[in-house]
Motif scaffolding. Sequence first.
Motif, PDB file in Angstrom:
ATOM      1  N   LEU A 192       0.831  -1.205   0.000  1.00 31.12           N
ATOM      2  CA  LEU A 192       0.000   0.000   0.000  1.00 31.12           C
ATOM      3  C   LEU A 192       0.865   1.254   0.000  1.00 31.12           C
ATOM      4  O   LEU A 192       0.613   2.199  -0.769  1.00 31.12           O
ATOM      5  CB  LEU A 192      -0.923  -0.021   1.215  1.00 31.12           C
ATOM      6  N   THR A 193       1.898   1.265   0.810  1.00 27.99           N
ATOM      7  CA  THR A 193       2.777   2.429   0.879  1.00 27.99           C
ATOM      8  C   THR A 193       3.490   2.647  -0.451  1.00 27.99           C
ATOM      9  O   THR A 193       3.592   3.784  -0.941  1.00 27.99           O
ATOM     10  CB  THR A 193       3.803   2.232   2.007  1.00 27.99           C
TER      11      THR A 193
ATOM     12  N   LEU B 270       2.528   1.643  -3.450  1.00 25.44           N
ATOM     13  CA  LEU B 270       1.588   2.017  -4.503  1.00 25.44           C
ATOM     14  C   LEU B 270       1.226   3.491  -4.402  1.00 25.44           C
ATOM     15  O   LEU B 270       1.195   4.209  -5.419  1.00 25.44           O
ATOM     16  CB  LEU B 270       0.335   1.151  -4.407  1.00 25.44           C
ATOM     17  N   ARG B 271       0.965   3.969  -3.202  1.00 20.56           N
ATOM     18  CA  ARG B 271       0.691   5.398  -3.030  1.00 20.56           C
ATOM     19  C   ARG B 271       1.863   6.234  -3.538  1.00 20.56           C
ATOM     20  O   ARG B 271       1.681   7.253  -4.212  1.00 20.56           O
ATOM     21  CB  ARG B 271       0.450   5.695  -1.554  1.00 20.56           C
ATOM     22  N   GLN B 272       3.076   5.802  -3.206  1.00 20.54           N
ATOM     23  CA  GLN B 272       4.250   6.557  -3.617  1.00 20.54           C
ATOM     24  C   GLN B 272       4.385   6.585  -5.134  1.00 20.54           C
ATOM     25  O   GLN B 272       4.816   7.590  -5.706  1.00 20.54           O
ATOM     26  CB  GLN B 272       5.506   5.948  -2.989  1.00 20.54           C
ATOM     27  N   ALA B 273       4.021   5.494  -5.801  1.00 19.99           N
ATOM     28  CA  ALA B 273       4.104   5.452  -7.263  1.00 19.99           C
ATOM     29  C   ALA B 273       3.192   6.497  -7.895  1.00 19.99           C
ATOM     30  O   ALA B 273       3.571   7.165  -8.865  1.00 19.99           O
ATOM     31  CB  ALA B 273       3.739   4.055  -7.765  1.00 19.99           C
ATOM     32  N   PHE B 274       1.974   6.663  -7.380  1.00 17.02           N
ATOM     33  CA  PHE B 274       1.070   7.682  -7.908  1.00 17.02           C
ATOM     34  C   PHE B 274       1.610   9.078  -7.610  1.00 17.02           C
ATOM     35  O   PHE B 274       1.565   9.968  -8.468  1.00 17.02           O
ATOM     36  CB  PHE B 274      -0.328   7.512  -7.308  1.00 17.02           C
ATOM     37  N   THR B 275       2.126   9.285  -6.406  1.00 16.69           N
ATOM     38  CA  THR B 275       2.663  10.596  -6.043  1.00 16.69           C
ATOM     39  C   THR B 275       3.872  10.947  -6.897  1.00 16.69           C
ATOM     40  O   THR B 275       3.996  12.085  -7.384  1.00 16.69           O
ATOM     41  CB  THR B 275       3.041  10.608  -4.550  1.00 16.69           C
ATOM     42  N   THR B 276       4.756   9.988  -7.107  1.00 10.56           N
ATOM     43  CA  THR B 276       5.945  10.227  -7.924  1.00 10.56           C
ATOM     44  C   THR B 276       5.571  10.608  -9.348  1.00 10.56           C
ATOM     45  O   THR B 276       6.225  11.456  -9.976  1.00 10.56           O
ATOM     46  CB  THR B 276       6.838   8.974  -7.930  1.00 10.56           C
TER      47      THR B 276
ATOM     48  N   ASP C 297      -6.331   8.327  -4.130  1.00 11.56           N
ATOM     49  CA  ASP C 297      -6.908   7.692  -2.953  1.00 11.56           C
ATOM     50  C   ASP C 297      -7.039   6.202  -3.243  1.00 11.56           C
ATOM     51  O   ASP C 297      -7.619   5.811  -4.263  1.00 11.56           O
ATOM     52  CB  ASP C 297      -8.283   8.285  -2.645  1.00 11.56           C
ATOM     53  N   VAL C 298      -6.482   5.373  -2.359  1.00 11.76           N
ATOM     54  CA  VAL C 298      -6.470   3.923  -2.553  1.00 11.76           C
ATOM     55  C   VAL C 298      -7.602   3.287  -1.764  1.00 11.76           C
ATOM     56  O   VAL C 298      -7.728   3.507  -0.558  1.00 11.76           O
ATOM     57  CB  VAL C 298      -5.118   3.317  -2.126  1.00 11.76           C
TER      58      VAL C 298
END
Length: 470
Positions: free
Chosen positions: A62-63, A65-71, A77-78
């Motif tokens: 989860l962490t 995947l969130r970082q991939a979208f932010t990068t 929102d997951v």
Amino acid sequence: MLTSLQGSARPPAGLRPFALPALRHPTVTTLLTDHRALLAELLDGLGSPLHVVLPEVFEENLTRLRQAFTTAGAPADVLFAKKANKAACFVDSAAALDAGVDVAGAPELLGALAGGVPGHRIGISGPEKDDALHALAVRHGCLVAVDSPGELDRLAATARSVGRRARVLLRIRTAGQSGSRFGIPEAGVPAAVGRCAELADHLRLRGFSFHLNGYDPAERATAANRSIAYGLDARRRGCPEAELVDIGGGLPVRYVEPHTWKAFLAQDRPVHYHAAKEFAGSYPYGGRTAIEAVGELLTHPVDGTESLAAKARRTGTRLLVEPGRALLDQAGFTLFRVRQVDDRRNEDGYAVVTVAGTSFSLSEQWFGSEFLPDPVLLPAGPPEPRTTPPDTTFPACVAGSTCLESDLLTWRKIGFPRPVRPGDHLAYLNTAGYQMDSNESPFHGAALPLKAVLRVGDGSLPPRWHLDGV
């Protein structure tokens, strides 16, 4: 897709089963190598099969995947797709990390609420939801994906009776998925948006979602781009909060090394399977990772050269994503005890290993395929001296313990490193995503398998475990 060629059930002389080893997370490796005694005790005490679930790995996924979208410049929102695994521990982890949950019915919704996920972080995407589920969703402020104009009117009526406005996504049936039973055809979207504007006292149109089969990032980017356009139009037409685009799930998982997968497909034949079993296709076990797919999706050009991520930023669009399998990558495995071995090598060239349990605990056959990565053979006691030359294997398929001819966990003839014996254990790795409980049934009166939740931590203390939901 699996190669589909005719052939005999008996392998040619000298044919060796092709090895397709599963990738292993370090936590899985630690458990299989350093904590075999614990796993054996759990299997003895809790029964075969036993699902081992690893919330620490889920939290890591989860962490990342969130970082991939932010990068990529498009924070999302997951919402964990609850249907991918019934374990309560994953909902607990989502709540602890302020993630959401996607549910399809009242039992999943109640489970998400009980696990600490607030209603405004819960999405409801089941088709043609009933009025009782609508009422529960409205009371808790959940985000409801509406599949049809009729459902939209029913939801508005429920919201009126509850006295609260419903938060709504309009679920679109894209042109590329015209045969789908889900969603509103694109030709009907303008009218549905107009209806939301008319019913604004009871409905808050928050955005759009869509359902796709498959893992093509270009198709998903195209559908997301269309949804952004619908959102902009809705804002102009009296629905100013239509800022969300739910891109669904469809993030792949890599189970085996890509080069091994490619080599496997090149040699795959019905002769490698019990009774020359043929499958129409398979999951892409050696394909892209979820992180790679997110990068391809968000950098995909839409409307010329602008990337999907850039367009989302420019238009003030917030993305939602509903991964199931991708969040569960390496977050669990399944243990079976070997009950009997029917050694047919002199007649058929391979053995049939029967385990305590059924193929219902490996649900890939629900999709007309089989779970292809090799199971890992774990001796029940101290390893015995090898009785076969180092360059040979013990070929065997793996069967369940029911009276059904079709009850095979692994039709493919696996090349085990030594003869399999009653009492040994087989570990099927990476089964948390859809495999371990989607199809489980109390067939023959058998109890449903249990789930043991394990946390390894930093390794300074022994692993901690408890039964899921306890």
